[in-house]
Design an enzyme around this catalytic site. Structure first.
Site, PDB file in Angstrom:
ATOM      1  N   SER A 109     -10.936  -1.417   4.138  1.00 38.21           N
ATOM      2  CA  SER A 109     -10.282  -1.706   5.430  1.00 38.21           C
ATOM      3  C   SER A 109      -9.786  -0.421   6.070  1.00 38.21           C
ATOM      4  CB  SER A 109      -9.078  -2.622   5.222  1.00 38.21           C
ATOM      5  OG  SER A 109      -9.497  -3.838   4.677  1.00 38.21           O
ATOM      6  N   GLU A 112      -5.095   2.466   7.356  1.00 32.52           N
ATOM      7  CA  GLU A 112      -4.823   2.275   5.920  1.00 32.52           C
ATOM      8  C   GLU A 112      -5.494   3.424   5.162  1.00 32.52           C
ATOM      9  OE1 GLU A 112      -4.910  -1.698   4.478  1.00 32.52           O
ATOM     10  OE2 GLU A 112      -5.782  -1.118   2.568  1.00 32.52           O
ATOM     11  N   ARG A 126       0.834  -1.213   0.000  1.00 30.54           N
ATOM     12  CA  ARG A 126       0.000   0.000   0.000  1.00 30.54           C
ATOM     13  C   ARG A 126       0.867   1.262   0.000  1.00 30.54           C
ATOM     14  NH1 ARG A 126      -2.117  -3.560  -1.372  1.00 30.54           N
ATOM     15  NH2 ARG A 126      -3.651  -4.846  -0.359  1.00 30.54           N
TER      16      ARG A 126
HETATM   17  C1  LIG Z   1     -15.706  -1.493  -0.664  1.00 28.05           C
HETATM   18  C2  LIG Z   1     -14.237  -1.162  -0.759  1.00 28.05           C
HETATM   19  C3  LIG Z   1     -13.320  -2.178  -0.955  1.00 28.05           C
HETATM   20  C4  LIG Z   1     -11.957  -1.885  -1.031  1.00 28.05           C
HETATM   21  N1  LIG Z   1     -11.079  -2.910  -1.244  1.00 28.05           N
HETATM   22  C5  LIG Z   1      -9.775  -2.647  -1.383  1.00 28.05           C
HETATM   23  C6  LIG Z   1      -8.842  -3.707  -1.654  1.00 28.05           C
HETATM   24  O1  LIG Z   1      -9.203  -4.870  -1.782  1.00 28.05           O
HETATM   25  N2  LIG Z   1      -7.528  -3.381  -1.780  1.00 28.05           N
HETATM   26  C7  LIG Z   1      -7.075  -2.096  -1.661  1.00 28.05           C
HETATM   27  O2  LIG Z   1      -5.864  -1.864  -1.812  1.00 28.05           O
HETATM   28  N3  LIG Z   1      -7.940  -1.073  -1.387  1.00 28.05           N
HETATM   29  C8  LIG Z   1      -9.265  -1.318  -1.253  1.00 28.05           C
HETATM   30  N4  LIG Z   1     -10.126  -0.291  -0.979  1.00 28.05           N
HETATM   31  C9  LIG Z   1      -9.606   1.064  -0.713  1.00 28.05           C
HETATM   32  C10 LIG Z   1      -9.470   1.995  -1.932  1.00 28.05           C
HETATM   33  O3  LIG Z   1     -10.345   1.608  -2.980  1.00 28.05           O
HETATM   34  C11 LIG Z   1      -8.035   2.043  -2.447  1.00 28.05           C
HETATM   35  O4  LIG Z   1      -7.154   2.527  -1.456  1.00 28.05           O
HETATM   36  C12 LIG Z   1      -7.859   2.900  -3.715  1.00 28.05           C
HETATM   37  O5  LIG Z   1      -6.544   2.749  -4.170  1.00 28.05           O
HETATM   38  C13 LIG Z   1      -8.186   4.380  -3.536  1.00 28.05           C
HETATM   39  O6  LIG Z   1      -8.350   4.939  -4.829  1.00 28.05           O
HETATM   40  P1  LIG Z   1      -9.195   6.268  -5.100  1.00 28.05           P
HETATM   41  O7  LIG Z   1      -9.122   6.560  -6.548  1.00 28.05           O
HETATM   42  O8  LIG Z   1     -10.547   6.157  -4.520  1.00 28.05           O
HETATM   43  O9  LIG Z   1      -8.325   7.327  -4.305  1.00 28.05           O
HETATM   44  P2  LIG Z   1      -8.816   8.426  -3.242  1.00 28.05           P
HETATM   45  O10 LIG Z   1      -9.422   7.732  -2.072  1.00 28.05           O
HETATM   46  O11 LIG Z   1      -9.614   9.466  -3.910  1.00 28.05           O
HETATM   47  O12 LIG Z   1      -7.415   9.036  -2.814  1.00 28.05           O
HETATM   48  C14 LIG Z   1      -6.495   8.268  -2.064  1.00 28.05           C
HETATM   49  C15 LIG Z   1      -5.109   8.882  -2.212  1.00 28.05           C
HETATM   50  O13 LIG Z   1      -4.688   8.722  -3.567  1.00 28.05           O
HETATM   51  C16 LIG Z   1      -4.260   9.977  -4.064  1.00 28.05           C
HETATM   52  N5  LIG Z   1      -4.504  10.031  -5.510  1.00 28.05           N
HETATM   53  C17 LIG Z   1      -5.651   9.738  -6.164  1.00 28.05           C
HETATM   54  N6  LIG Z   1      -5.474   9.909  -7.494  1.00 28.05           N
HETATM   55  C18 LIG Z   1      -4.203  10.330  -7.671  1.00 28.05           C
HETATM   56  C19 LIG Z   1      -3.417  10.708  -8.794  1.00 28.05           C
HETATM   57  N7  LIG Z   1      -3.922  10.704 -10.029  1.00 28.05           N
HETATM   58  N8  LIG Z   1      -2.134  11.093  -8.585  1.00 28.05           N
HETATM   59  C20 LIG Z   1      -1.610  11.130  -7.339  1.00 28.05           C
HETATM   60  N9  LIG Z   1      -2.302  10.811  -6.227  1.00 28.05           N
HETATM   61  C21 LIG Z   1      -3.583  10.410  -6.393  1.00 28.05           C
HETATM   62  C22 LIG Z   1      -5.121  11.003  -3.320  1.00 28.05           C
HETATM   63  O14 LIG Z   1      -4.545  12.303  -3.355  1.00 28.05           O
HETATM   64  C23 LIG Z   1      -5.109  10.390  -1.936  1.00 28.05           C
HETATM   65  O15 LIG Z   1      -3.909  10.729  -1.285  1.00 28.05           O
HETATM   66  C24 LIG Z   1     -11.504  -0.558  -0.903  1.00 28.05           C
HETATM   67  C25 LIG Z   1     -12.435   0.476  -0.710  1.00 28.05           C
HETATM   68  C26 LIG Z   1     -13.791   0.180  -0.641  1.00 28.05           C
HETATM   69  C27 LIG Z   1     -14.791   1.292  -0.470  1.00 28.05           C
END
Ligand SMILES: Cc1cc2nc3c(=O)[nH]c(=O)nc-3n(C[C@H](O)[C@H](O)[C@H](O)COP(=O)(O)OP(=O)(O)OC[C@H]3O[C@@H](n4cnc5c(N)ncnc54)[C@H](O)[C@@H]3O)c2cc1C
Length: 284
Positions: free
Chosen positions: A209, A279, A159
């Site tokens: 998580s 996380e 992560r």
């Molecule tokens: C139901 C559910 C299940 C999930 N299961 C998993 C799983 O199995 N495994 C897992 O790893 N995660 C899981 N997650 C968590 C989440 O989906 C991940 O952490 C995902 O990577 C976040 O992506 P996001 O686009 O929503 O980022 P955001 O939540 O919008 O942002 C998170 C971070 O990423 C940064 N960011 C976003 N886009 C960019 C970009 N283009 N450039 C630089 N920085 C950027 C943001 O600034 C912030 O710091 C889950 C979430 C939910 C709701």
């Protein structure tokens, strides 16, 4: 450039949090994004890229702006190489790749992330993660320079990636996938989704998580053993189905989620001596 003032957080976070954000910008292209970053830096304004808000808790004290890259949604598939914009949704990409008989993203079909968020966090599941399929990532730094980083330079870990530590914005990613039959790929995706549905409280808003698993332990089990399943602050509740999820039962705010996190950390520390690390990312 499109800009929304007083944006409702519930529309931009998978927790569907109560509250408002001062401003979200929606740049159309790299030039608009680079100009915006330079301007915000000059004005000393705090900003963050917003992906799909699926790993974010935004508190009422957060006074920065957010930048959403939804227009960065290019997709180009050439043999085993997939070039995709950072605003593209990961589950949609997994489906598109399955349709092209390309395997490697089956783990990702239930992760509601954008590509940019998934790279930032090196999102993963079932022993797989983005680092297994990344070839290179094009980034923008906070001086407006564009660079292409190969996999080694991305420092991908559990992560974790260099994007977290060097304030780099992911613009575009090249993934290298493998050929397999559509049936095999769909079968693995289907099984992963069934597994999630069975174990995770997908019927309520959450951000996945909450805590990292401490080495050798399951965070969910430790929270459950501390008797915290169902414990609530406002409408933020420790899920009854999976204790490492906090779910929004109605009108939870980011502050409610944060208070609940502190209580969980305190109770588990008292009982086991283990201090949980989140996380999920907190903007405050
Ligand atoms: C139901 C559910 C299940 C999930 N299961 C998993 C799983 O199995 N495994 C897992 O790893 N995660 C899981 N997650 C968590 C989440 O989906 C991940 O952490 C995902 O990577 C976040 O992506 P996001 O686009 O929503 O980022 P955001 O939540 O919008 O942002 C998170 C971070 O990423 C940064 N960011 C976003 N886009 C960019 C970009 N283009 N450039 C630089 N920085 C950027 C943001 O600034 C912030 O710091 C889950 C979430 C939910 C709701």
């Amino acid at each position: 450039m499109k800009k929304i003032n007083n944006a409702f957080l519930k529309n931009y976070t998978t927790y569907k949090l109560e509250g408002k954000l001062a401003c979200i910008y929606f740049p159309e292209n790299v030039k608009e994004l680079a100009d915006l970053i330079l301007k915000l830096n000059e004005e000393n304004k705090k900003y963050k890229i917003l992906g799909n808000g699926s790993n974010l808790i935004i508190s009422s004290s957060y006074n920065g702006v957010l930048i959403k890259l939804e227009k960065f949604d290019k997709l180009d598939i050439d043999g085993n190489l997939v070039t995709v914009g950072s605003g593209y949704m990961l589950p949609k990409l997994a489906l598109m790749c399955a349709n092209e008989n390309l395997s490697g993203l089956e783990f990702a079909s239930g992760i509601p992330a954008t590509i940019g968020g998934a790279i930032y966090q090196n999102a993963g599941a079932y022993g797989e993660a983005m680092d297994k399929i990344i070839k290179s990532v094009t980034v923008l730094d906070d001086h407006g320079n564009i660079k292409v980083l190969n996999k080694e330079k991305l420092q991908l870990g559990y992560r974790d990636s260099i994007l977290k530590h060097e304030n780099l914005i992911c613009l575009e990613v090249v993934l290298e996938l493998k050929q397999d039959s559509y049936e095999n790929i769909k079968c693995r995706m289907h099984n992963n989704l069934l597994n999630r549905k069975e174990k995770q409280p997908l019927e309520y808003p959450s951000a996945g998580s909450v805590f990292r698993n401490p080495p050798g332990y399951s965070a969910g089990k430790l929270i459950e053993d501390a008797g915290l399943k169902g414990f609530k602050v406002g409408d933020a509740m420790v899920s009854l189905k999976h204790a490492n999820f906090i779910v929004n039962m109605g009108r939870a705010s980011g502050d409610d989620v944060l208070k609940l996190i502190k209580i969980i950390q305190k109770k588990v520390k008292e009982k086991t001596g283990i201090l949980f690390e989140t996380e999920q990312e907190v903007l405050e």
